[in-house]
Motif scaffolding. Structure first.
Motif, PDB file in Angstrom:
ATOM      1  N   ILE A  99       0.832  -1.203   0.000  1.00  0.00           N
ATOM      2  CA  ILE A  99       0.000   0.000   0.000  1.00  0.00           C
ATOM      3  C   ILE A  99       0.868   1.256   0.000  1.00  0.00           C
ATOM      4  O   ILE A  99       0.609   2.207  -0.741  1.00  0.00           O
ATOM      5  N   ASN A 100       1.898   1.268   0.828  1.00  0.00           N
ATOM      6  CA  ASN A 100       2.751   2.451   0.930  1.00  0.00           C
ATOM      7  C   ASN A 100       3.525   2.719  -0.354  1.00  0.00           C
ATOM      8  O   ASN A 100       3.909   3.865  -0.623  1.00  0.00           O
ATOM      9  N   VAL A 101       3.776   1.679  -1.141  1.00  0.00           N
ATOM     10  CA  VAL A 101       4.462   1.868  -2.417  1.00  0.00           C
ATOM     11  C   VAL A 101       3.481   2.252  -3.519  1.00  0.00           C
ATOM     12  O   VAL A 101       3.699   3.208  -4.261  1.00  0.00           O
ATOM     13  N   ARG A 102       2.381   1.537  -3.599  1.00  0.00           N
ATOM     14  CA  ARG A 102       1.399   1.777  -4.662  1.00  0.00           C
ATOM     15  C   ARG A 102       0.689   3.121  -4.517  1.00  0.00           C
ATOM     16  O   ARG A 102       0.355   3.763  -5.510  1.00  0.00           O
ATOM     17  N   PHE A 103       0.437   3.533  -3.265  1.00  0.00           N
ATOM     18  CA  PHE A 103      -0.312   4.770  -3.029  1.00  0.00           C
ATOM     19  C   PHE A 103       0.508   5.747  -2.187  1.00  0.00           C
ATOM     20  O   PHE A 103      -0.009   6.405  -1.292  1.00  0.00           O
ATOM     21  N   LYS A 237      -4.816   6.584  -8.982  1.00  0.00           N
ATOM     22  CA  LYS A 237      -4.378   5.386  -9.672  1.00  0.00           C
ATOM     23  C   LYS A 237      -3.142   4.821  -8.983  1.00  0.00           C
ATOM     24  O   LYS A 237      -2.207   5.551  -8.665  1.00  0.00           O
ATOM     25  N   ALA A 238      -3.144   3.523  -8.735  1.00  0.00           N
ATOM     26  CA  ALA A 238      -2.005   2.897  -8.070  1.00  0.00           C
ATOM     27  C   ALA A 238      -0.776   2.955  -8.961  1.00  0.00           C
ATOM     28  O   ALA A 238      -0.871   2.858 -10.182  1.00  0.00           O
ATOM     29  N   ASN A 239       0.381   3.122  -8.351  1.00  0.00           N
ATOM     30  CA  ASN A 239       1.647   3.161  -9.074  1.00  0.00           C
ATOM     31  C   ASN A 239       2.137   1.731  -9.270  1.00  0.00           C
ATOM     32  O   ASN A 239       2.869   1.192  -8.451  1.00  0.00           O
ATOM     33  N   GLU A 240       1.739   1.118 -10.360  1.00  0.00           N
ATOM     34  CA  GLU A 240       2.084  -0.275 -10.608  1.00  0.00           C
ATOM     35  C   GLU A 240       3.577  -0.467 -10.835  1.00  0.00           C
ATOM     36  O   GLU A 240       4.142  -1.495 -10.475  1.00  0.00           O
ATOM     37  N   THR A 241       4.236   0.522 -11.455  1.00  0.00           N
ATOM     38  CA  THR A 241       5.649   0.359 -11.787  1.00  0.00           C
ATOM     39  C   THR A 241       6.537   0.329 -10.561  1.00  0.00           C
ATOM     40  O   THR A 241       7.629  -0.224 -10.586  1.00  0.00           O
ATOM     41  N   MET A 242       6.051   0.915  -9.430  1.00  0.00           N
ATOM     42  CA  MET A 242       6.857   0.949  -8.217  1.00  0.00           C
ATOM     43  C   MET A 242       6.405  -0.076  -7.190  1.00  0.00           C
ATOM     44  O   MET A 242       6.884  -0.100  -6.072  1.00  0.00           O
ATOM     45  N   ALA A 243       5.450  -0.929  -7.594  1.00  0.00           N
ATOM     46  CA  ALA A 243       4.943  -1.939  -6.670  1.00  0.00           C
ATOM     47  C   ALA A 243       6.077  -2.836  -6.208  1.00  0.00           C
ATOM     48  O   ALA A 243       6.978  -3.189  -6.975  1.00  0.00           O
ATOM     49  N   ALA A 244       6.043  -3.199  -4.936  1.00  0.00           N
ATOM     50  CA  ALA A 244       7.109  -4.029  -4.375  1.00  0.00           C
ATOM     51  C   ALA A 244       7.202  -5.345  -5.121  1.00  0.00           C
ATOM     52  O   ALA A 244       6.201  -6.020  -5.334  1.00  0.00           O
ATOM     53  N   GLU A 245       8.415  -5.670  -5.519  1.00  0.00           N
ATOM     54  CA  GLU A 245       8.639  -6.916  -6.235  1.00  0.00           C
ATOM     55  C   GLU A 245       9.175  -7.973  -5.278  1.00  0.00           C
ATOM     56  O   GLU A 245       9.985  -7.690  -4.409  1.00  0.00           O
ATOM     57  N   LYS A 246       8.727  -9.208  -5.476  1.00  0.00           N
ATOM     58  CA  LYS A 246       9.223 -10.304  -4.643  1.00  0.00           C
ATOM     59  C   LYS A 246      10.558 -10.786  -5.201  1.00  0.00           C
ATOM     60  O   LYS A 246      10.732 -10.887  -6.422  1.00  0.00           O
ATOM     61  N   PRO A 247      11.516 -11.104  -4.324  1.00  0.00           N
ATOM     62  CA  PRO A 247      12.821 -11.552  -4.802  1.00  0.00           C
ATOM     63  C   PRO A 247      12.720 -12.885  -5.527  1.00  0.00           C
ATOM     64  O   PRO A 247      11.907 -13.732  -5.185  1.00  0.00           O
ATOM     65  N   LEU A 248      13.551 -13.017  -6.559  1.00  0.00           N
ATOM     66  CA  LEU A 248      13.577 -14.283  -7.284  1.00  0.00           C
ATOM     67  C   LEU A 248      14.250 -15.351  -6.431  1.00  0.00           C
ATOM     68  O   LEU A 248      15.144 -15.076  -5.643  1.00  0.00           O
TER      69      LEU A 248
END
Length: 262
Positions: A99-103, A237-248
């Motif tokens: 939430i803190n990343v998307r919004f 609008k949510a910031n999809e490009t900055m959404a937290a990514e899960k580590p591979l």
């Protein structure tokens, strides 16, 4: 005369030894006092910082390369969890981070344990997400027992006798349970039903995670449908490009047919 004048003889050696012996102890005591009061002051300062952290969160944007404009967040999202083994707590931390990343420009989210949380606190909240586990024979977790008891008492009190109102709340509930048990996700269902009957606004349908199958997958599917609901709630609008990514993963395991060379 062989007599020495009074007050002009050498100082007693014993007194000097006593002073020298006590000096390190006195210095140690003084150091302890300084350290104690210093740590106490630091603790009080850190509490003030944590207490005002969410209130003073700002999103900064650069303009013209040398000036910075700050827009104060306009929403607050509280994520409450009741956990027995730590699963719902882990989900809560993940949700807050997302939430803190998307919004980031419009809301600040915080995770709180239901242990010690008072129902009356919700009077001052706007958007609340519950992540609650069901334990034993359809019972809430140990950490959430008091909260559920307080909720029961509130529901049993006549509307005109309640000391505070919750009707303004917007909420969503994700329950964690196991279909092998008779009272599947009873805790999550209870919170959802209670808040709905109080006139609160349900911003997302009740999620029912099944630990007997794929509870992580259930949670991710529920989250995927939550984001557009929050967009409507916050009006952004949510910031999809900055959404937290899960580590591979560091490695993967693949079973090859017998006789195949790796």
């Amino acid at each position: 005369s062989l007599r020495r004048s009074a007050g002009h003889g050498p100082r007693p050696v014993g007194a000097r030894l006593v002073v020298m012996a006590l000096l390190p102890a006195l210095l140690a005591v003084c150091s302890i006092f300084v350290l104690f009061f210093g740590l106490a002051g630091l603790y009080r300062w850190s509490k003030r910082v944590r207490g005002h952290k969410l209130v003073s969160v700002h999103a900064s944007t650069k303009s013209n390369g040398n000036t910075t404009a700050k827009a104060q967040v306009s929403h607050r999202t509280l994520v409450l969890f009741g956990s027995q083994t730590g699963t719902s707590e882990g989900f809560a931390q993940e949700l807050v981070q997302e939430i803190n990343v998307r919004f980031s420009s419009s809301t600040a989210a915080e995770a709180r344990d239901l242990d010690g949380f008072e129902l009356e606190t919700l009077e001052h909240e706007d958007t609340v997400v519950f992540l609650v586990s069901t334990y034993g024979d359809g019972e809430p977790t140990d950490s959430a027992v008091d909260f559920f008891a307080e909720l029961d008492k509130y529901m049993e009190t006549a509307a005109d006798e309640r000391l505070f109102t919750l009707a303004h709340l917007s909420f969503a509930v994700f329950g964690l349970g196991n279909r092998q048990y008779e009272h599947f996700n009873a805790s999550g269902k209870k919170v959802d039903k209670s808040l709905t009957s109080l006139g609160c606004s349900q911003i997302h349908t009740l999620g029912l995670g099944d630990d007997d199958q794929d509870i992580e997958g259930d949670f991710q599917s529920w989250l995927a449908e939550l984001w557009p609901k929050l967009e409507n709630k916050f009006g952004v609008k949510a910031n999809e490009t900055m959404a937290a990514e899960k580590p591979l993963p560091l490695f993967s395991v693949k079973t090859l047919p017998q006789g195949t060379r790796a």
